[in-house]
Design a protein around this motif. Structure first.
Motif, mmCIF file in Angstrom:
data_model
loop_
_atom_site.group_PDB
_atom_site.id
_atom_site.type_symbol
_atom_site.label_atom_id
_atom_site.label_comp_id
_atom_site.label_asym_id
_atom_site.label_seq_id
_atom_site.Cartn_x
_atom_site.Cartn_y
_atom_site.Cartn_z
ATOM 1 N N PRO A 277 21.966 8.858 -14.896
ATOM 2 C CA PRO A 277 23.000 9.282 -13.990
ATOM 3 C C PRO A 277 23.845 10.208 -14.915
ATOM 4 O O PRO A 277 23.702 10.126 -16.270
ATOM 5 C CB PRO A 277 23.800 7.746 -13.735
ATOM 6 C CG PRO A 277 22.715 7.000 -14.303
ATOM 7 C CD PRO A 277 21.722 7.518 -15.271
ATOM 8 N N GLY B 46 25.508 -0.138 -22.257
ATOM 9 C CA GLY B 46 25.086 -0.017 -20.886
ATOM 10 C C GLY B 46 24.560 1.418 -20.615
ATOM 11 O O GLY B 46 23.483 1.722 -19.971
ATOM 12 N N ILE C 92 18.488 5.082 -12.731
ATOM 13 C CA ILE C 92 20.000 4.912 -12.321
ATOM 14 C C ILE C 92 20.113 3.356 -12.822
ATOM 15 O O ILE C 92 19.190 2.468 -12.790
ATOM 16 C CB ILE C 92 20.362 5.097 -10.813
ATOM 17 C CG1 ILE C 92 19.432 4.474 -10.210
ATOM 18 C CG2 ILE C 92 20.249 6.572 -10.497
ATOM 19 C CD1 ILE C 92 19.955 4.513 -8.420
#
Ligand code: ME8
Length: 670
Positions: free
Chosen positions: A10, A21, A256
C-alpha cells in the motif's frame, strides 16, 4: 525475455512517521521480491506514500505546516527508513508527483469516457480518518470502521457507477478464487458485495488538497481513487511512455493490511473494469501487528519504531522475527521479549552458531578449504541430513508460495536443528584430535555435510535476511549470494576445495539489557509525537481481529494504558463547553491572550497561551472546552480562572478542541 513479476505495498499516509506495522508489509514484499529475483524473474517492486486528502490537510494544519511541507517531510522519513533497512524497491511513488497526477487524470478521463462517471449531490456521512463514505445516519454517527464521529458532507460531487459492477465483481471472485487471499477475506468481501453496492462519490469540492478533476478543477479527485491509481501511474500509465506499464501490469501480488481490503478488492477492480484495464492477479491481505494488546497505530500512540530495533539488533533480526513469529494473514503480537528470545534461539544459537562452529572447524582442521567427503566414510546419519535438506528445500518453496512464511522458515530451521544434533552426535572436534586416516576421512564428511546444510539454509533464508546471509555466503567462500539460482538449489552443489573467507560471528548473542534498551528508547519517543493527530478509540485485540469489511464492525472497546486513572479520577476534572466573548492580546506577552469565556452560569477570565496560533478576533463566538474547576493562578498579573483545552503538537502550533455539532454553552463533558 524472462517472465515478469510485479509486487506492490500500500502507499502509506504521511500524517505521521512510519512504524513497524508499515515495515511489516514492506518487509514481506521485499522478501518476496528478493526471492523472485533469485528465481530468475524480472521483478518490479513498488512502494510509496499517499499524500493527498482531507486527513493529510488536517494533519498539516494541526502541525502548523502546509500540506506540501508535511508531505515532503514525512515522505522523506519513510524513504530514509526504507533505505536504512536496505529495502530493494525499484520505485517509490508519491501521489503529489506530476507523473502520478497525469496518470490519475488519464484514468479518470477513461472511466468517464466509458460512461461510468456522472454528476450528482452527495449528502451523507464521511469519516476523514478512514477517508471513507459511511452508510450511517445522522450527524456525528460513528464510523463503523474506526468508531470516530463522522462528518456530514453535503456537496455537489462526481459519482462512480459502482452499482454497475456488482455482478462482474462477484463473477471475478468466483472465477478467480485466488484474487483475494486469504479465504476469510474473500468470504467477507463476497458477502459485502452481495449485500448491494451503491454508487460512490469520487470527488470533493470543500477542500483543495488533491488532484483536480479534469476540466472541472473546483473538484478534487476522491483520495482513494487517487491513491489506488498509484499502482499503474508508477509504471507510467497515462504519461506518454507506457513501456513499463505494458511490461509489468497487471500486478502479480498487491499486498495490503486487512483494514483496506474493501478499497482494494471492491473499488480498485471496479475502477479498472470501468476503464477497461486488466485486473491485478492477487490481492493478499495480512493481519495486524498488535502491541500492548491493540492494533499498533500512530493514532493510538502504541507504535514501535523500526529504528529502535535496527539500532540494537539490526534489520535482519526484525525481518526474521516478523516473518517467523506471525502467522501471515492473522493478527500477531509484537513484544521486545519475544523478539530477543526468537533472535537468541533461532539466530544467535541457531543459524549463527551452526555457521561459526562449522566454518571454524574447517579452518582449524582443513586450513580453511572445503573438505572432500569420502564415500567410504559415509554413514546413515549423513544420508539422513542430505534427505532432510531435500525436504526442507521442497517444503520451503511450497509454503513460501502460499505466503506461509512462518512455516517455510520453520522447515528451514528444522534442518538447522537436525544438523546441530548431527554435529553433537558425530563429535567432529573429537575426530579432529585423532589424526588417523579413518578419523580424518570421517571428519571431512561430517564437516562437508554440515557446511552443505549451512549453505542450503543460507540460500533459502537470503530473501528474509539479506545482510546476514550474504556475510555467511562470503565466509563460505561462495561469492555473491544474490546470483544464486534458487530454483536449482539442491544438495551436493558446494564446490570442494573452495577457500573460506574470514570467519566472524554474524548474530552476536543479545543479553537481557537489549530488551530494556529498546523499551527505554521507545519510552522516550512516546512523549514526542511526530505529527499531531486526533485520538482514535483504542481497539482491543478481539475487536482488532474482527472482520473488516462487514458492517457494522465490532464495537471498539477501550484499552486501559499503563498510566491509568480511574473513572473517579477523571470525574474530578470538570470540563465544560464555553463560548469566547472577549479576546485580546496581553501586553508584553507574545504568547498569551486574555479571554472572557461564557460558561452559561458565569463569564470567566482565562489567560491562554494560544496567541501564536489564533488572532484574537477569530476567537469571538467560538465554542471551546474549558477545565472549569482549576485553581486560579496569575499570569502576567492577570488572574486566570480555568484552562482552555488544546492539542499541542511538538514544535507545532496549538489547536483548540472543538465540536463538529452544535452544543449548548455550559454543557459538561464526561
Ligand atoms: O491505509 N499491522 O495508509 P496507512 C500491520 N494510504 N500492518 C500495518 C499496521 C499494523 N499495526 N499498521 C499499518 C493507508 N500497517 C492508505 C493506503 S493504498 C492505495 C492506500 C500497514 O498509512 C498495512 O499494510 O494507514 C496497512 O494496510 C497499511 O500499513 C496502512 O497504512
Amino acid at each position: 525475455m524472462s517472465k515478469t513479476f510485479y509486487i506492490t505495498t500500500p502507499i502509506y499516509y504521511v500524517n505521521a512517521r512510519p512504524h513497524i506495522g508499515h515495515a511489516y508489509t514492506t518487509i514481506a514484499c521485499d522478501t518476496i521480491a528478493r526471492r523472485q529475483r533469485m528465481l530468475g524473474l524480472d521483478t518490479y517492486f513498488l512502494t510509496g506514500t499517499d499524500e493527498h486528502g482531507q486527513k493529510i490537510e488536517r494533519a498539516a494544519q494541526a502541525a502548523g505546516k502546509t500540506p506540501q511541507q508535511l508531505t515532503d517531510e514525512v515522505s522523506a522519513q519513510f524513504r530514509a527508513l526504507w533505505q536504512r533497512m536496505g529495502l530493494s524497491y525499484d520505485d517509490y511513488i508519491r501521489t503529489t508527483s506530476e507523473r502520478h497526477k497525469l496518470g490519475v487524470q488519464a484514468l479518470w478521463r477513461r472511466i468517464a469516457a466509458n460512461g461510468f462517471i456522472y454528476k450528482g449531490h452527495y449528502t451523507g456521512q464521511y469519516c476523514v480518518f478512514d477517508e471513507l463514505y459511511v452508510d450511517a445516519v445522522g450527524p456525528g454517527a460513528s464510523c463503523p470502521e474506526c468508531g470516530r464521529p463522522t462528518e456530514t458532507v453535503q456537496e455537489e460531487n462526481y459519482f462512480f457507477k459502482l452499482s454497475a459492477f456488482e455482478d462482474k465483481l462477484l463473477r471475478l471472485y468466483t472465477e478467480q478464487p485466488d484474487f483475494i487471499r486469504p479465504e476469510t477475506r474473500r468470504n467477507e468481501v463476497m458477502s459485502f458485495v452481495r449485500s448491494g453496492l451503491r454508487d460512490l462519490s469520487i470527488s470533493r469540492s470543500t477542500f483543495s488538497w488533491g488532484i483536480p478533476v479534469p476540466d472541472d478543477p473546483k473538484h478534487v479527485i476522491y483520495v482513494w481513487l487517487d491513491a489506488l491509481a498509484n499502482y499503474i501511474t508508477a509504471l507510467g500509465y497515462g504519461s506518454g511512455d507506457e513501456s513499463k506499464y505494458e511490461k509489468y501490469w497487471p500486478a502479480d501480488v498487491q499486498m495490503i493490511g486487512k483494514e483496506i481490503v474493501r478499497f482494494h478488492c471492491v473499488y480498485w477492480p471496479a475502477f479498472l473494469m470501468a476503464a477497461g484495464l486488466p485486473l491485478p492477479k492477487a490481492i493478499v491481505a495480512h493481519g495486524w501487528l498488535l502491541f500492548e494488546e491493540s492494533k499498533m497505530s500512530k493514532s493510538r500512540g502504541n507504535i514501535v519504531r523500526a529504528e529502535t530495533i535496527l539500532d540494537v539488533l539490526g534489520a535482519d533480526a526484525l525481518r526474521y522475527f516478523l516473518l517467523r513469529e506471525i502467522v501471515f494473514g492473522q493478527d500477531g503480537s509484537f513484544s521486545f521479549d519475544a523478539l530477543v528470545q526468537r533472535y537468541n534461539a533461532d539466530l544467535a544459537n541457531g543459524l549463527g552458531n551452526l555457521a561459526s562452529r562449522t566454518l571454524t572447524m574447517i579452518r582449524r582442521y582443513f586450513k580453511g578449504e572445503m573438505p572432500y567427503p569420502s564415500a567410504a566414510a559415509r554413514t546413515a546419519a549423513d544420508v539422513a541430513i542430505a534427505e532432510a535438506a531435500r525436504r526442507a528445500i521442497a517444503e520451503f518453496h511450497t509454503q513460501f508460495e502460499q505466503y506461509q512464511f512462518s512455516r517455510a522458515l520453520e522447515s528451514a530451521w528444522g534442518l538447522v536443528a537436525a544438523v546441530d544434533k548431527y554435529i553433537v552426535e558425530n563429535e567432529p572436534w573429537a575426530l579432529g584430535e585423532k589424526g588417523d586416516e579413518g578419523s580424518r576421512a570421517r571428519l571431512a564428511t561430517v564437516l562437508y555435510t554440515s557446511a552443505e546444510a549451512l549453505r542450503i539454509v543460507t540460500a533459502l533464508a537470503h530473501p528474509v535476511m539479506p545482510e546476514a546471509t550474504a556475510k555467511i555466503w562470503t565466509q563460505l567462500g561462495l561469492g555473491d549470494i544474490k546470483k544464486v539460482p534458487l530454483a536449482e538449489l539442491k544438495w551436493g552443489q558446494i564446490q570442494l576445495g573452495t577457500k573460506l573467507g574470514n570467519v566472524e560471528p554474524v548474530f552476536p548473542r543479545a543479553d537481557k539489557s537489549a530488551i530494556e534498551r529498546m523499551q527505554n528508547m521507545e519510552e522516550q519517543q512516546r512523549g514526542a509525537p511526530a505529527v499531531a493527530e486526533e485520538v482514535r478509540p483504542a481497539v482491543s485485540a478481539a475487536a482488532a481481529s474482527a472482520p473488516v469489511v462487514s458492517l457494522p464492525a465490532a464495537a471498539p472497546q477501550l484499552v486501559i494504558p499503563d498510566s491509568r486513572i480511574t473513572i473517579d479520577d477523571f470525574a474530578k476534572v470538570e470540563l465544560r463547553v464555553g463560548q469566547v466573548k472577549v479576546a485580546e492580546k496581553v501586553k508584553g506577552a507574545d504568547k498569551l491572550l486574555r479571554l472572557e469565556v461564557d460558561l452559561g452560569t458565569e463569564v470567566r477570565q482565562v489567560v491562554a497561551g494560544i496567541a501564536e496560533s489564533y488572532a484574537p478576533e477569530t476567537l469571538i463566538g467560538r465554542k471551546v472546552v474549558i477545565v472549569a474547576n482549576l485553581a486560579p493562578r496569575k499570569l502576567r498579573g492577570l488572574e486566570s480562572n480555568g484552562m482552555i483545552v488544546a492539542a499541542s503538537p511538538e514544535g507545532g502550533k496549538a489547536v483548540l478542541a472543538g465540536f463538529l455539532e452544535d452544543v449548548a454553552v455550559g454543557t459538561r463533558l464526561k
